[in-house]
Scaffold this active site. Structure first.
Site: not given
Ligand code: SF4
Length: 489
Positions: A19, A45, A120-121, A261
């Site tokens: 996300c 995402g 997000n998570g 990344y």
């Protein structure tokens, strides 16, 4: 998932960030700004996107499957989202699965008024909490772990919304960066360890929050600072900012893989240029694992900065030995015979004139299942490379992530099944080496990893998870080995 690397993601052979979130308060064109910011976070995402706005009276929401541009490029879409406050979310689903009802921001009418949340998570005790809430009568609208937070806020007995929110977060384990909207304003926060990123910026009188600084750049906002691990930043509708530390001042353990990344190389993460850190990882790799070779070749695009660092440190020439097509569609029917790697070549092709007869060092950011690495090594050999030495800009990925990153089950991770020598045989490379975990820590500016209390989350390399994994422990108690990421329900 890296949108620029469709081939590399083809077999699910990359870890995928799930996300990206963006929020703005105090901008005349808040929804348009949110769309632009989310577009800059699209690499985090691609499955779905949503924006919720507030005009001082009402909340408005628009959510859709697919990319930001496909859902929010028309004037009409933005006109449906009036107001000077907006928050949005790009999503690649793992917890809760796909479907519009799981697309964020999630919204609920609480006793205190509307409440929108973008997350997000991953909440690592979501199933545990949900079971309790359902027993008490809660009715869930989605299968997303994020909805647990809404129910916890709704059922908290504290008098103010801020207190109810903190009360809810005290029960939550795992990783969360959140942007929430209420009729009083915006709340942005990170979990006590700051596992997932969140930054704060300013554009004129507007306050902006985003997963990465690149989203601030794109909307023209100035980076103020990171939201600190465990910090809760409240912005009222009139722009007053207050910072709260309900969880104390524990040192953070942000995800080190953001540097390897996930984040865009033009972002600043933890005060450091992601691009420069990736080059530094490549330099560490060159020191730790030199190769007797003629050329250094990156696996595009994510291996490029590390390959530059490796080449500069080793003195070997850097060359683009793999060329990526920018015009790759989704699917082609494969010819049946003699078509080995045809689909690969449609997307990435060896630069034969460069590679033929050469001993090459291939640089990639990680190995997950190993199938992609095998194909790339084969592609280099087919193009006439005399030796292929693979160097990886992260330590072996031996463990799954439970903090908002899609990883295969542990049994599918090549490094969990084999030692480095066996992995080299599997991908058919002449040699294979990974940067050490201390080399990675040096690249992000630390002297070394503090084994007693690591400065980062590095659990996918070390197995040292920084939080409890309640749902996973329960599943393992029940004899199930599947990851707790598919369905909360
Ligand atoms: S387990 Fe790995 S990918 Fe997941 S948060 Fe930790 S470092 Fe990042």
């Amino acid at each position: 998932m890296n949108i620029t690397d469709p081939f590399l993601d083809r077999d699910g052979d990359k870890l995928r960030e799930e996300c990206g979130i963006f929020g703005v308060l105090g901008a005349r064109d808040a929804a348009a700004m949110a769309a632009l910011g989310l577009h800059a976070l699209q690499h985090r995402g691609q499955e779905a996107v949503g924006i919720t706005s507030f005009d001082g009276q009402e909340f408005y929401s628009r959510r859709g499957i697919g990319h930001v541009a496909a859902n929010f490029s028309s004037g009409q879409a933005i006109a449906e989202l009036p107001g000077m406050m907006a928050a949005g979310h790009v999503r690649y689903s793992t917890t809760g699965g796909s479907g519009l009802r799981n697309v964020q921001p999630l919204f609920a009418d609480l006793a205190s008024g509307g409440f929108a949340i973008a997350h997000n998570g991953n909440i690592s005790n979501a199933m545990f909490l949900k079971r309790d809430l359902v027993q008490k009568g809660a009715i869930f609208q989605s299968t997303s772990d994020t909805e647990v937070i809404i129910h916890l806020v709704a059922t908290s007995r504290y008098p103010t919304l801020l207190d109810r929110f903190v009360d809810a977060l005290r029960l939550v384990e795992g990783a969360y960066s959140l942007i929430c909207m209420t009729p009083e304003g915006m709340i942005a926060c990170r979990d006590p360890l700051g596992i997932r990123p969140l930054v704060m910026g300013k554009l004129g009188d507007a306050v902006v929050f985003a997963s990465e600084t690149v989203a601030l750049d794109v909307v023209g906002a100035e980076l103020l600072r990171e939201v600190e691990p465990g910090e809760l930043v409240q912005v009222s509708l009139d722009g007053a900012i207050s910072s709260h530390r309900p969880f104390g001042n524990e040192a953070g353990r942000p995800c080190i893989f953001e540097h390897v990344y996930f984040s865009r190389p033009d972002s600043i993460m933890g005060g450091r240029s992601v691009y420069q850190v990736r080059k530094a990882i490549g330099a560490e790799l060159a020191i730790e694992a030199p190769a007797d070779a003629d050329l250094v070749i990156p696996v595009p695009d994510s291996g490029v900065p590390a390959a530059l660092g490796y080449a500069q440190q080793s003195g070997l020439p850097f060359e683009l030995g793999i060329i990526r097509s920018h015009y790759v569609g989704r699917t082609f029917i494969q010819p049946s015979d003699g078509a080995r790697n045809l689909d690969v070549k449609r997307k990435h092709n060896a630069n034969r004139a460069l590679v033929e007869g050469k001993r090459i060092v291939l640089i990639d950011d990680s190995i997950v299942r190993g199938t992609t690495s095998l194909k790339i090594v084969q592609m280099m050999r087919d193009a006439g490379a005399s030796e292929v030495h693979m160097r990886i800009a992260s330590p072996p990925t031996e463990h799954s992530c439970f903090y908002g990153v899609d990883t295969p089950e542990r049994s599918k991770l090549l490094a969990a099944r084999m030692d480095v020598e066996a992995m080299a045989k599997f991908i058919q490379a002449d040699s294979l080496a990974f940067v050490s975990i201390d080399g990675l820590y040096r690249a992000v500016g630390e002297a070394q990893r503090n084994a007693a209390r690591p400065q980062y989350c590095d659990a996918c390399f070390s197995g040292d998870y920084p939080t409890r994994l309640t749902d996973l422990a329960e599943r393992e108690d029940q004899g199930q080995l599947a990851l707790p990421v598919e369905k909360v329900a």
